[in-house]
Write a protein that holds these residues in place. Structure first.
Motif, PDB file in Angstrom:
ATOM      1  N   VAL A 175       0.834  -1.206   0.000  1.00  0.00           N
ATOM      2  CA  VAL A 175       0.000   0.000   0.000  1.00  0.00           C
ATOM      3  C   VAL A 175       0.870   1.257   0.000  1.00  0.00           C
ATOM      4  CG1 VAL A 175      -1.672   1.337   1.353  1.00  0.00           C
ATOM      5  CG2 VAL A 175      -1.971  -1.133   1.082  1.00  0.00           C
ATOM      6  N   GLY A 176       1.887   1.277   0.848  1.00  0.00           N
ATOM      7  CA  GLY A 176       2.744   2.454   0.951  1.00  0.00           C
ATOM      8  C   GLY A 176       3.595   2.676  -0.283  1.00  0.00           C
ATOM      9  N   VAL A 177       4.189   1.619  -0.808  1.00  0.00           N
ATOM     10  CA  VAL A 177       5.067   1.752  -1.971  1.00  0.00           C
ATOM     11  C   VAL A 177       4.283   2.191  -3.209  1.00  0.00           C
ATOM     12  CG1 VAL A 177       6.431   0.393  -3.619  1.00  0.00           C
ATOM     13  CG2 VAL A 177       6.919   0.263  -1.190  1.00  0.00           C
ATOM     14  N   THR A 178       3.054   1.722  -3.345  1.00  0.00           N
ATOM     15  CA  THR A 178       2.238   2.143  -4.485  1.00  0.00           C
ATOM     16  C   THR A 178       1.955   3.631  -4.420  1.00  0.00           C
ATOM     17  OG1 THR A 178       1.224  -0.063  -4.585  1.00  0.00           O
ATOM     18  CG2 THR A 178       0.102   1.714  -5.749  1.00  0.00           C
ATOM     19  N   ALA A 179       1.668   4.139  -3.230  1.00  0.00           N
ATOM     20  CA  ALA A 179       1.449   5.582  -3.079  1.00  0.00           C
ATOM     21  C   ALA A 179       2.726   6.360  -3.381  1.00  0.00           C
ATOM     22  CB  ALA A 179       0.961   5.891  -1.667  1.00  0.00           C
ATOM     23  N   ILE A 180       3.863   5.838  -2.949  1.00  0.00           N
ATOM     24  CA  ILE A 180       5.144   6.488  -3.228  1.00  0.00           C
ATOM     25  C   ILE A 180       5.427   6.485  -4.726  1.00  0.00           C
ATOM     26  CG2 ILE A 180       7.644   6.222  -2.962  1.00  0.00           C
ATOM     27  CD1 ILE A 180       7.081   5.288  -0.076  1.00  0.00           C
ATOM     28  N   SER A 181       5.087   5.391  -5.408  1.00  0.00           N
ATOM     29  CA  SER A 181       5.276   5.308  -6.855  1.00  0.00           C
ATOM     30  C   SER A 181       4.501   6.411  -7.570  1.00  0.00           C
ATOM     31  CB  SER A 181       4.838   3.934  -7.362  1.00  0.00           C
ATOM     32  OG  SER A 181       4.951   3.843  -8.768  1.00  0.00           O
ATOM     33  N   VAL A 182       3.302   6.701  -7.096  1.00  0.00           N
ATOM     34  CA  VAL A 182       2.502   7.775  -7.696  1.00  0.00           C
ATOM     35  C   VAL A 182       3.200   9.127  -7.503  1.00  0.00           C
ATOM     36  CG1 VAL A 182       0.313   9.014  -7.597  1.00  0.00           C
ATOM     37  CG2 VAL A 182       0.340   6.516  -7.408  1.00  0.00           C
ATOM     38  N   LEU A 241       0.179   9.459   2.830  1.00  0.00           N
ATOM     39  CA  LEU A 241       0.746   9.093   1.534  1.00  0.00           C
ATOM     40  C   LEU A 241      -0.351   8.982   0.479  1.00  0.00           C
ATOM     41  CD1 LEU A 241       3.467   6.432   2.443  1.00  0.00           C
ATOM     42  CD2 LEU A 241       3.856   8.614   1.277  1.00  0.00           C
ATOM     43  N   TRP A 242      -1.494   8.415   0.858  1.00  0.00           N
ATOM     44  CA  TRP A 242      -2.560   8.232  -0.114  1.00  0.00           C
ATOM     45  C   TRP A 242      -3.381   9.497  -0.347  1.00  0.00           C
ATOM     46  CZ3 TRP A 242      -3.408   5.412  -4.087  1.00  0.00           C
ATOM     47  CH2 TRP A 242      -2.684   4.223  -4.222  1.00  0.00           C
ATOM     48  N   ILE A 243      -3.387  10.403   0.614  1.00  0.00           N
ATOM     49  CA  ILE A 243      -3.979  11.718   0.348  1.00  0.00           C
ATOM     50  C   ILE A 243      -3.163  12.417  -0.728  1.00  0.00           C
ATOM     51  CG2 ILE A 243      -4.347  14.021   1.318  1.00  0.00           C
ATOM     52  CD1 ILE A 243      -5.111  12.641   3.954  1.00  0.00           C
ATOM     53  N   GLY A 244      -1.834  12.376  -0.578  1.00  0.00           N
ATOM     54  CA  GLY A 244      -0.967  12.947  -1.604  1.00  0.00           C
ATOM     55  C   GLY A 244      -1.121  12.229  -2.925  1.00  0.00           C
ATOM     56  N   ALA A 245      -1.149  10.890  -2.894  1.00  0.00           N
ATOM     57  CA  ALA A 245      -1.271  10.109  -4.124  1.00  0.00           C
ATOM     58  C   ALA A 245      -2.583  10.408  -4.841  1.00  0.00           C
ATOM     59  CB  ALA A 245      -1.163   8.618  -3.819  1.00  0.00           C
ATOM     60  N   ALA A 246      -3.666  10.550  -4.088  1.00  0.00           N
ATOM     61  CA  ALA A 246      -4.959  10.851  -4.704  1.00  0.00           C
ATOM     62  C   ALA A 246      -4.910  12.176  -5.455  1.00  0.00           C
ATOM     63  CB  ALA A 246      -6.056  10.878  -3.638  1.00  0.00           C
ATOM     64  N   TYR A 247      -4.280  13.181  -4.854  1.00  0.00           N
ATOM     65  CA  TYR A 247      -4.129  14.478  -5.521  1.00  0.00           C
ATOM     66  C   TYR A 247      -3.322  14.334  -6.808  1.00  0.00           C
ATOM     67  CZ  TYR A 247      -2.298  19.133  -6.491  1.00  0.00           C
ATOM     68  OH  TYR A 247      -1.938  20.303  -7.121  1.00  0.00           O
ATOM     69  N   PHE A 248      -2.210  13.619  -6.735  1.00  0.00           N
ATOM     70  CA  PHE A 248      -1.358  13.452  -7.922  1.00  0.00           C
ATOM     71  C   PHE A 248      -2.078  12.664  -9.017  1.00  0.00           C
ATOM     72  CE2 PHE A 248       2.227  13.466  -4.609  1.00  0.00           C
ATOM     73  CZ  PHE A 248       2.320  14.841  -4.656  1.00  0.00           C
ATOM     74  N   ILE A 249      -2.829  11.644  -8.629  1.00  0.00           N
ATOM     75  CA  ILE A 249      -3.565  10.842  -9.613  1.00  0.00           C
ATOM     76  C   ILE A 249      -4.586  11.704 -10.349  1.00  0.00           C
ATOM     77  CG2 ILE A 249      -5.325   9.034  -9.840  1.00  0.00           C
ATOM     78  CD1 ILE A 249      -3.759   7.458  -7.697  1.00  0.00           C
ATOM     79  N   ILE A 250      -5.321  12.508  -9.612  1.00  0.00           N
ATOM     80  CA  ILE A 250      -6.328  13.384 -10.236  1.00  0.00           C
ATOM     81  C   ILE A 250      -5.667  14.351 -11.212  1.00  0.00           C
ATOM     82  CG2 ILE A 250      -7.974  15.246  -9.784  1.00  0.00           C
ATOM     83  CD1 ILE A 250      -8.627  13.765  -7.124  1.00  0.00           C
ATOM     84  N   ARG A 251      -4.553  14.927 -10.798  1.00  0.00           N
ATOM     85  CA  ARG A 251      -3.869  15.898 -11.651  1.00  0.00           C
ATOM     86  C   ARG A 251      -3.225  15.242 -12.874  1.00  0.00           C
ATOM     87  NH1 ARG A 251      -2.291  20.767  -9.511  1.00  0.00           N
ATOM     88  NH2 ARG A 251      -1.657  21.156 -11.675  1.00  0.00           N
ATOM     89  N   MET A 252      -2.720  14.019 -12.710  1.00  0.00           N
ATOM     90  CA  MET A 252      -2.014  13.367 -13.811  1.00  0.00           C
ATOM     91  C   MET A 252      -2.960  12.726 -14.831  1.00  0.00           C
ATOM     92  SD  MET A 252       1.513  11.661 -12.299  1.00  0.00           S
ATOM     93  CE  MET A 252       0.725  10.620 -11.074  1.00  0.00           C
ATOM     94  N   ARG A 253      -4.219  12.572 -14.470  1.00  0.00           N
ATOM     95  CA  ARG A 253      -5.151  11.907 -15.379  1.00  0.00           C
ATOM     96  C   ARG A 253      -5.293  12.649 -16.700  1.00  0.00           C
ATOM     97  NH1 ARG A 253     -10.700  10.534 -12.538  1.00  0.00           N
ATOM     98  NH2 ARG A 253     -11.093   9.760 -14.654  1.00  0.00           N
ATOM     99  N   THR A 254      -5.099  13.959 -16.674  1.00  0.00           N
ATOM    100  CA  THR A 254      -5.271  14.750 -17.891  1.00  0.00           C
ATOM    101  C   THR A 254      -3.951  15.137 -18.545  1.00  0.00           C
ATOM    102  OG1 THR A 254      -5.364  16.790 -16.559  1.00  0.00           O
ATOM    103  CG2 THR A 254      -7.457  15.688 -17.052  1.00  0.00           C
ATOM    104  N   MET A 255      -2.853  14.657 -18.009  1.00  0.00           N
ATOM    105  CA  MET A 255      -1.550  15.021 -18.561  1.00  0.00           C
ATOM    106  C   MET A 255      -1.233  14.211 -19.813  1.00  0.00           C
ATOM    107  SD  MET A 255       0.960  15.537 -15.273  1.00  0.00           S
ATOM    108  CE  MET A 255       0.793  16.976 -14.229  1.00  0.00           C
ATOM    109  N   LYS A 256      -0.734  14.885 -20.819  1.00  0.00           N
ATOM    110  CA  LYS A 256      -0.303  14.210 -22.034  1.00  0.00           C
ATOM    111  C   LYS A 256       1.076  13.587 -21.803  1.00  0.00           C
ATOM    112  CE  LYS A 256      -2.829  17.291 -25.153  1.00  0.00           C
ATOM    113  NZ  LYS A 256      -2.714  18.252 -26.297  1.00  0.00           N
TER     114      LYS A 256
END
Length: 267
Positions: free
Chosen positions: A181-188, A243-258
């Protein structure tokens, strides 16, 4: 072509690394060296596959990323300080919630800085593979958000033998599910760094090193609880949540990145 190269990368990396880990157990007098060879296998496999597919030009492009240091100063701060900030905020949350601080280490800050820098070549043994080869091919195929989650799962699974074997390493006897769980969030978070540094492997190495070297600044107090257990301390649960609060933010922002231009060219 991309899916084939990714399958080969993960297959050969796991097979070669885990073979080295097995040999290290069977030949303990050379165990340390063979284990380290296994740790470097993600990058060795990446270099070999790149050389086979792209020749000298492909290798040059890969190694250019390893020494890509011209990025904004804020990304050096992010790489070096993200996990430290998570840990310190987790300590503050525990203090506010319970009235008690977790245990802190007393390692001198300059020693941590020195070890973080010195260990960069060791981190390159992994990062040329994970963020240098796999993520550039996952990003254009499934987006950096989804790609970083999948890469995080594979990255964690690659560590799995160390939870059952090698009593001298820090993972031995700890909870693999919580590690996953932790490493996946860090990967994001590392993918977020990757896309904002135009694919710099150097910055990925710095972040990886900083995560490893600041591990004990806020001590989790975790005991050897068993590789499949999910019991842990309050500070560890808070850290995972942050870690997952941060990861959730990054995932939302990266979803629209080319995809980065240098990554799109690989597909």
């Amino acid at each position: 072509m991309t899916s084939d190269s990714l399958f080969k990368f993960f297959f050969y990396t796991f097979a070669a690394s885990w073979l080295c880990f097995a040999v290290a157990l069977a030949v303990p007098q050379f165990g340390g060296s063979i284990f380290l060879l296994g740790v470097f296998m993600p990058s060795f496999v990446a270099i070999l596959l790149t050389a086979k597919a792209g020749g000298t030009t492909g290798l040059q492009a890969l190694f250019d990323r390893v020494f890509q240091w011209r990025v904004g100063a804020r990304w050096y701060v992010f790489a070096a300080g993200y996990m430290l900030a998570i840990r310190l905020v987790a300590a503050l949350v525990q203090r506010l919630a319970t009235g008690h601080w977790p245990q802190f280490s007393h390692i001198a800050w300059y020693a941590l800085v020195a070890v973080t820098i010195v260990s960069l070549p060791v981190q390159a043994g992994e990062e040329i593979g994970w963020r240098g080869y796999a993520l550039p091919r996952l990003g254009p195929r499934m987006g950096y958000a989804g790609g970083s989650v999948l890469l995080g799962v594979m990255w964690a699974l690659w560590h799995f033998p160390t939870f059952y074997l090698f009593p001298g390493n820090g993972n031995y006897g700890q909870s693999f599910p919580l590690f996953l769980v932790g490493v996946t969030a860090i990967s994001v978070a590392m993918a977020w760094l990757y896309v904002h540094t135009n694919g710099s492997i150097l910055l990925a190495c710095l972040m990886h090193s900083a995560i490893d070297q600041t591990h004990e600044i806020v001590q989790s107090g975790m005991a050897v609880i068993g590789p499949l257990s999910i019991n842990t301390t309050l500070i560890s649960w808070i850290t995972l949540l942050l870690l997952w609060i941060g990861a959730a933010y990054f995932i939302i922002r990266m979803r629209t990145m080319k995809p980065l231009a240098i990554d799109a060219a690989l597909t």
